[in-house]
Motif scaffolding. Structure first.
Motif, short mmCIF file in Angstrom:
data_model
loop_
_atom_site.label_atom_id
_atom_site.label_comp_id
_atom_site.label_asym_id
_atom_site.label_seq_id
_atom_site.Cartn_x
_atom_site.Cartn_y
_atom_site.Cartn_z
N PHE A 96 27.71 112.92 -114.01
CA PHE A 96 27.47 111.86 -112.90
C PHE A 96 26.80 111.10 -113.22
O PHE A 96 27.18 109.42 -111.89
N SER A 97 25.66 110.86 -113.29
CA SER A 97 24.78 110.07 -114.15
C SER A 97 25.20 108.56 -114.55
O SER A 97 25.49 108.51 -115.83
N LEU A 98 25.23 106.92 -113.79
CA LEU A 98 26.18 106.46 -114.57
C LEU A 98 25.43 105.81 -115.14
O LEU A 98 25.49 104.99 -116.50
N GLN A 99 23.63 105.85 -115.00
CA GLN A 99 22.87 104.77 -115.56
C GLN A 99 21.30 105.31 -115.84
O GLN A 99 20.81 106.30 -114.88
N SER A 100 20.93 105.55 -116.64
CA SER A 100 19.52 105.78 -116.96
C SER A 100 18.54 104.75 -117.58
O SER A 100 19.15 103.91 -118.64
N GLU A 101 17.39 104.65 -117.16
CA GLU A 101 17.04 103.83 -117.57
C GLU A 101 15.17 104.32 -117.66
O GLU A 101 14.72 105.25 -117.29
N SER A 102 14.56 102.80 -118.52
CA SER A 102 12.75 103.64 -119.20
C SER A 102 11.80 102.21 -118.51
O SER A 102 11.93 101.12 -119.04
N TRP A 103 11.06 102.51 -117.70
CA TRP A 103 10.26 101.53 -116.69
C TRP A 103 8.83 102.77 -116.99
O TRP A 103 8.70 103.11 -116.20
N ASP A 127 1.24 97.75 -108.32
CA ASP A 127 2.13 96.25 -108.42
C ASP A 127 2.70 96.13 -109.16
O ASP A 127 3.93 95.68 -108.85
N GLN A 128 2.53 97.31 -110.02
CA GLN A 128 3.35 96.59 -111.20
C GLN A 128 4.95 96.64 -110.93
O GLN A 128 6.32 96.96 -111.11
N ILE A 129 4.50 98.17 -110.68
CA ILE A 129 5.93 98.81 -109.81
C ILE A 129 6.63 97.87 -108.63
O ILE A 129 8.14 98.68 -109.05
N GLU A 130 6.14 97.45 -107.68
CA GLU A 130 6.54 96.79 -106.73
C GLU A 130 7.49 95.95 -108.02
O GLU A 130 8.64 95.78 -106.82
N THR A 131 6.56 94.90 -108.24
CA THR A 131 7.47 94.22 -108.97
C THR A 131 8.75 94.14 -110.13
O THR A 131 9.80 94.09 -109.57
N ARG A 132 8.41 95.40 -110.39
CA ARG A 132 10.34 96.12 -111.07
C ARG A 132 10.99 96.57 -110.19
O ARG A 132 12.48 96.03 -110.32
N ILE A 133 10.83 97.26 -109.05
CA ILE A 133 11.34 97.76 -108.35
C ILE A 133 12.14 95.92 -107.24
O ILE A 133 13.16 96.19 -107.62
N LEU A 134 11.68 95.49 -106.84
CA LEU A 134 12.47 94.49 -106.40
C LEU A 134 13.17 93.75 -107.03
O LEU A 134 14.06 92.94 -107.62
N ASP A 135 12.88 93.22 -109.16
CA ASP A 135 13.64 92.46 -110.06
C ASP A 135 14.93 93.66 -109.63
O ASP A 135 16.05 92.76 -110.27
#
Length: 154
Positions: A96-103, A127-135
């Protein structure tokens, strides 16, 4: 229908995935159900707690969780790998997972140097993680709005 679940995965669930979970809850907890887990939970690293506190997010009560707590028991809409080791070792098919992503973020727990150099690495990754989350929130909000435009209504 409840909020869509987002599961962040890394090796120890001690830094990167904890940060990602906390930032998603902070910035869009009203939209997403954020969770994190690791292949080999190590406990939340003290510097993770410290650098998150610096930006006003208290994760001092967070616990490291094992991937086994979720396998076969949860149906995340998104599975997001925040490290290469977790991505290569985890199952790639989630029911049931619709998407997976690699960060892929550098693991601040592995940083070397004096105390200042180590805390600076944790801050940089935070800070890199927060930027990626906001994007990611912005991108998925646009995607959701676009999908809703094409819904047929009676």
């Amino acid at each position: 229908m409840g909020k869509p679940m987002v599961l962040f995965l890394c090796t120890g669930n001690s830094a990167r995935s904890q940060m990602a979970e906390a930032f998603l809850r902070q910035h869009a907890g009203n939209i997403y159900d954020a969770h994190s887990a690791g292949l080999n939970p190590q406990g939340v690293h003290p510097l993770t707690i410290q650098v998150m506190q610096e930006v006003g997010i208290d994760i001092s009560e967070h616990q490291s969780k094992s991937l086994t707590q979720y396998l076969g028991k949860a149906s995340p809409k998104w599975v997001i790998f925040v490290c290469e080791k977790a991505e290569s070792s985890c199952p790639h098919v989630w029911p049931f997972s619709l998407q997976s992503e690699s960060w892929r973020f550098e693991d601040p727990v592995d940083s070397v140097g004096d105390d200042l150099e180590r805390i600076m690495k944790f801050r940089s990754v935070r800070d890199q993680i927060e930027t990626r989350i906001l994007d990611w929130i912005s991108k998925n909000k646009i995607s959701s709005e676009t999908e809703n435009q094409f819904e047929f209504r009676e």
